[in-house]
Scaffold this motif. Structure first.
Motif: not given
Length: 161
Positions: A108, A140, A120, A93, A95-96
Motif C-alpha cells: 500500500c 486520513q 480502508p 491484505t 490497505c489501511g
C-alpha cells in the motif's frame, strides 16, 4: 460405466506432482496418462517445467501483486485495488486508512499530499475539496483553511492568505 484408477507417486518427479498411470473403463475402451500439479497456497505451477519433465521446481512463489489461497493447479490471482499482496501471498491484505493501492500491487502507498482517505481498501485517495488542504503524506483527513485564509482549488497542500 465403471472405471479403474491406477495411481503411483514417482519419487524422481518434481513435487508436488501426482502421476496417474492410467484411467481405463472396465470395458477397456479408454485409457490415458496424466500429470497433474497441485501447488500449495501462495504458489502456482511453474510454466518453465513441462508435464513429465524432471528438473526445476514444479511450483513457484506467487509474484508480488498476486495471491493464491488454495492448493490447486491454478495460477495466482491479481491482487484487487485497495489491497496489497507481497510475494507468496495466501490472502490479500487491505490497505489501511491514509493509504491506497491500484490493482496488482505488493504494498500500500501513503496518500499523496493534497489528498486523504479515512476509509480502508481504496484504489485512490480523494482530493481535498476547496477550502481544505493536506500538506502531509498518508493522512486520513484534510484540514480546513483557518480564519483569514482560503483555498479555491481542490487537491492543494496549503491555504492562501
Amino acid at each position: 460405466p465403471t472405471w479403474i484408477q491406477k495411481a503411483t507417486f514417482d519419487e524422481n518427479r518434481p513435487k508436488p506432482f501426482l502421476e496417474i498411470a492410467s484411467f481405463e473403463f472396465s470395458n477397456g475402451q479408454s485409457s490415458f496418462d496424466a500429470f497433474a500439479p497441485s501447488c500449495p497456497v501462495g504458489t502456482e505451477p511453474n510454466p518453465n517445467v513441462t508435464a513429465g519433465e524432471a528438473g526445476g521446481p514444479a511450483c513457484r512463489t506467487c509474484s508480488p501483486g498476486r495471491y493464491k489461497p488454495t492448493t490447486t493447479d491454478s495460477p495466482c490471482t491479481e491482487c484487487q485495488a485497495g489491497f496489497a499482496c507481497p510475494a507468496g501471498s495466501v490472502t490479500m491484505t487491505a490497505c489501511g486508512p491514509g493509504t491506497y493501492s491500484p490493482p496488482g500491487q505488493s504494498e500500500c502507498q501513503p496518500c499523496p499530499a493534497g489528498t486523504a482517505s479515512s476509509a480502508p481498501a481504496v484504489e485512490e485517495c480523494g482530493r481535498c475539496p476547496p477550502g481544505f488542504v493536506q500538506e502531509k503524506l498518508g493522512q486520513q483527513q484534510c484540514d480546513p483553511c483557518g480564519t483569514g485564509s482560503y483555498q479555491a482549488n481542490a487537491g492543494k497542500t496549503s491555504c492562501l492568505a
